[in-house]
Write an enzyme that holds these catalytic residues in place. Structure first.
Site, PDB file in Angstrom:
ATOM      1  N   ARG A  74      41.375  52.895  40.906  1.00 16.41           N
ATOM      2  CA  ARG A  74      41.419  52.266  39.611  1.00 16.41           C
ATOM      3  C   ARG A  74      40.620  50.587  40.034  1.00 16.41           C
ATOM      4  O   ARG A  74      41.303  50.078  40.519  1.00 16.41           O
ATOM      5  CB  ARG A  74      42.477  52.240  38.767  1.00 16.41           C
ATOM      6  N   HIS A 118      39.903  43.431  32.693  1.00 14.29           N
ATOM      7  CA  HIS A 118      41.064  43.281  33.258  1.00 14.29           C
ATOM      8  C   HIS A 118      40.906  41.539  33.483  1.00 14.29           C
ATOM      9  O   HIS A 118      40.805  40.938  34.662  1.00 14.29           O
ATOM     10  CB  HIS A 118      41.199  43.949  34.688  1.00 14.29           C
ATOM     11  N   GLU A 163      46.566  45.338  29.970  1.00 17.77           N
ATOM     12  CA  GLU A 163      47.693  44.222  29.871  1.00 17.77           C
ATOM     13  C   GLU A 163      47.464  43.308  28.839  1.00 17.77           C
ATOM     14  O   GLU A 163      47.408  41.884  29.162  1.00 17.77           O
ATOM     15  CB  GLU A 163      48.548  43.552  31.046  1.00 17.77           C
ATOM     16  N   ASN A 300      51.708  49.868  32.628  1.00 24.82           N
ATOM     17  CA  ASN A 300      51.900  49.292  33.868  1.00 24.82           C
ATOM     18  C   ASN A 300      53.314  48.546  33.823  1.00 24.82           C
ATOM     19  O   ASN A 300      54.064  47.806  32.846  1.00 24.82           O
ATOM     20  CB  ASN A 300      51.209  47.872  33.991  1.00 24.82           C
ATOM     21  N   TYR A 302      56.703  47.336  36.222  1.00 23.95           N
ATOM     22  CA  TYR A 302      57.261  46.836  37.447  1.00 23.95           C
ATOM     23  C   TYR A 302      58.791  46.622  37.293  1.00 23.95           C
ATOM     24  O   TYR A 302      59.211  46.726  38.426  1.00 23.95           O
ATOM     25  CB  TYR A 302      56.535  45.430  37.706  1.00 23.95           C
ATOM     26  N   GLU A 358      49.884  50.690  36.882  1.00 25.50           N
ATOM     27  CA  GLU A 358      50.468  49.767  38.059  1.00 25.50           C
ATOM     28  C   GLU A 358      51.903  49.756  38.061  1.00 25.50           C
ATOM     29  O   GLU A 358      52.636  50.006  37.078  1.00 25.50           O
ATOM     30  CB  GLU A 358      49.814  48.505  37.585  1.00 25.50           C
TER      31      GLU A 358
HETATM   32  O1  IFM Z   1      48.320  41.400  39.743  1.00 23.75           O
HETATM   33  C1  IFM Z   1      48.842  41.682  38.621  1.00 23.75           C
HETATM   34  C2  IFM Z   1      47.680  42.669  37.756  1.00 23.75           C
HETATM   35  O2  IFM Z   1      46.506  41.948  37.534  1.00 23.75           O
HETATM   36  C3  IFM Z   1      48.234  42.988  36.302  1.00 23.75           C
HETATM   37  N1  IFM Z   1      49.665  43.660  36.503  1.00 23.75           N
HETATM   38  C4  IFM Z   1      50.633  42.841  37.255  1.00 23.75           C
HETATM   39  C5  IFM Z   1      49.908  42.562  38.534  1.00 23.75           C
HETATM   40  C6  IFM Z   1      51.102  41.935  39.505  1.00 23.75           C
HETATM   41  O3  IFM Z   1      51.620  40.572  39.121  1.00 23.75           O
END
Ligand code: IFM
Length: 453
Positions: A74, A118, A163, A300, A302, A358
């Site tokens: 990606r 992006h 995002e 995404n 985390y 992500e």
């Molecule tokens: O690096 C970023 C990415 O560009 C967008 N999502 C979170 C990642 C980590 O912060």
């Protein structure tokens, strides 16, 4: 039970974070070039001018990827590289770069997933009002159509936006990312609506233009994790996850405002009661365009926070993390169950094949005396998160893919090169790449389709 047989295992990057060559071959300026070149905005005033020099080293990077067993990649396309003025005349050298990249990927048996946007928005369009301008969805559509016509013979998988919570919310409401302004909801809500309209217009166009197109969308949010599996706590976490914050600077950090219109064809009621007054005239009529059928819905994820039922107006409250709770180098709480509850709540609501586009860990990696990069923390993070995701798949979520962030260390926006998310270590002084231990481990995950987690 495991991941489905055709599960997509991949790795992700974005244009500004890796390409470099910021002033080369006719590329126009983006808001991130300008922001990073404004003293004090980015850690140590780092910029993406050179980054990983991927623009020149893409062949080496694709070969490394292939060697790591990665079959899905990606990446994002830099709008100002294709259209230096944002609209109008296309830059042949910019178009040619992605031709070469895509051909190289295909020659190595790697399937390209192209993200249209992006965050590297053309300054030329920003000067014309950017996302505030009612013409902005049409500008995006024209840019997306250029991509569809040029690359659609070889690229079939597209992600419209990455995002929007960040490039709109953090860029225009909270003001810590490019272009770094703090505008009130009366201005930012119409901008967000224009982004959603741009998503719908481009998704429709991709389906009409590219034979066999598969289109998705990649917003983000920390997941809400119920404190227990009691129905009351689960419902509390669900409510928290889809609630739109009543905060003029943080309101855009939410799931439902950004996803309900695209996936369900309406704005969330609770959000409308707070911000509906700011939507542009005729917004109801736009919803049919915004709501396009998508082949996949992505997120995404985390991190996450724990939520429990509470006897208050909202019906929920956050449970603070215990002292010493584990964190990544960038200070994000490690919360593996985010990859169970996030996909589960999102799939329940949107009922569309689901991708994690992500997920990954920033560590302060270093090259050891043996010349290798040992990153056991990243392996442990990914294993825990992927186990949770697998459990979600076993419990009925149509989990279709996972992209690790990131293929390689790169420019981490406001944190510059201080954070390393990659499976490949990049020495920025020499541009030497070193494949980390986590990449070797990830290869075994891909080979076993997650059986060895
Ligand atoms: O690096 C970023 C990415 O560009 C967008 N999502 C979170 C990642 C980590 O912060």
């Amino acid at each position: 039970m495991s991941f489905r047989k055709d599960f997509i295992w991949g790795a992700a990057t974005s244009s500004y974070q890796i390409e470099g060559a910021a002033q080369e071959d006719g590329r126009g300026e983006s808001v991130w070039d300008r922001f990073a070149h404004t003293p004090g905005k980015v850690f140590m005033d780092h910029t993406g001018d050179v980054a990983c020099d991927h623009y020149h080293r893409y062949r080496e990077d694709v070969a490394l990827m292939a060697g790591m067993g990665i079959r899905n990649y990606r990446f994002s396309i830099a709008w100002p590289r294709l259209l230096p003025e944002g609209t109008g005349a296309a830059n042949e050298k910019g178009l040619d770069f992605y031709d070469r990249l895509i051909d190289e990927l295909l020659a190595h048996g790697i399937r390209p997933f192209a993200t249209l946007f992006h965050w590297d928005y053309p300054c030329a369009l920003q000067a014309r009002g950017g996302w505030e301008n009612p013409d902005s969805p049409k500008w995006f559509l024209d840019y997306a159509e250029l991509i569809a016509k040029r690359y659609g013979d070889r690229v079939k998988d597209f992600i419209t936006f990455n995002e929007p919570q960040c490039f709109i919310g953090m860029g225009y409401a909270f003001g810590v990312q490019a272009p770094g302004v703090r505008l009130p909801p009366s201005t930012v809500v119409p901008m967000a609506h224009n982004v959603l309209l741009a998503h719908g217009l481009s998704a429709r166009m991709l389906h009409e233009t590219v034979h066999g197109a598969r289109v998705g969308y990649a917003p983000c949010a920390d997941a809400c994790i119920p404190a227990s599996e009691s129905p009351a706590d689960v419902e509390a976490a669900r409510r928290c996850y889809f609630e739109v914050p009543d905060d003029p600077q943080l309101w855009a950090r939410n799931v439902s405002w950004w996803s309900d219109p695209a996936m369900l064809g309406h704005y969330p009621e609770q959000g409308l009661s707070l911000y509906g007054q700011y939507l542009p005239r005729g917004w109801e009529g736009d919803l049919a365009v915004i709501h396009q059928p998508l082949e996949f819905y992505a997120q995404n994820i985390y991190s996450g926070h724990v939520v429990r039922a509470a006897d208050n107006a909202r019906g929920w409250e956050q449970v603070p993390p215990p002292p010493g709770a584990p964190k990544t180098a960038i200070q994000w709480t490690i919360a593996p169950d985010a990859l169970y509850w996030g996909p589960r709540f999102l799939y329940e609501r949107y009922k569309t094949p689901f991708f994690i586009t992500e997920n990954g860990m920033s560590c302060h990696d270093a090259v050891s005396l043996d010349g290798k990069v040992h990153d056991p923390n990243r392996v442990d993070y990914m294993r825990r998160y992927l186990r949770a995701y697998k459990r979600a798949a076993e419990d009925g979520v149509d989990a279709a893919g996972y992209f690790v962030w990131s293929l390689m260390d790169n420019f981490e926006w406001g944190q510059g090169y201080n954070e390393r998310f990659g499976l490949i270590y990049v020495d920025y002084a020499t541009q030497k790449r070193t494949v980390k231990d986590s990449a070797e481990w990830y290869r075994s995950v891909i080979e076993s389709n997650g059986e060895n987690l």
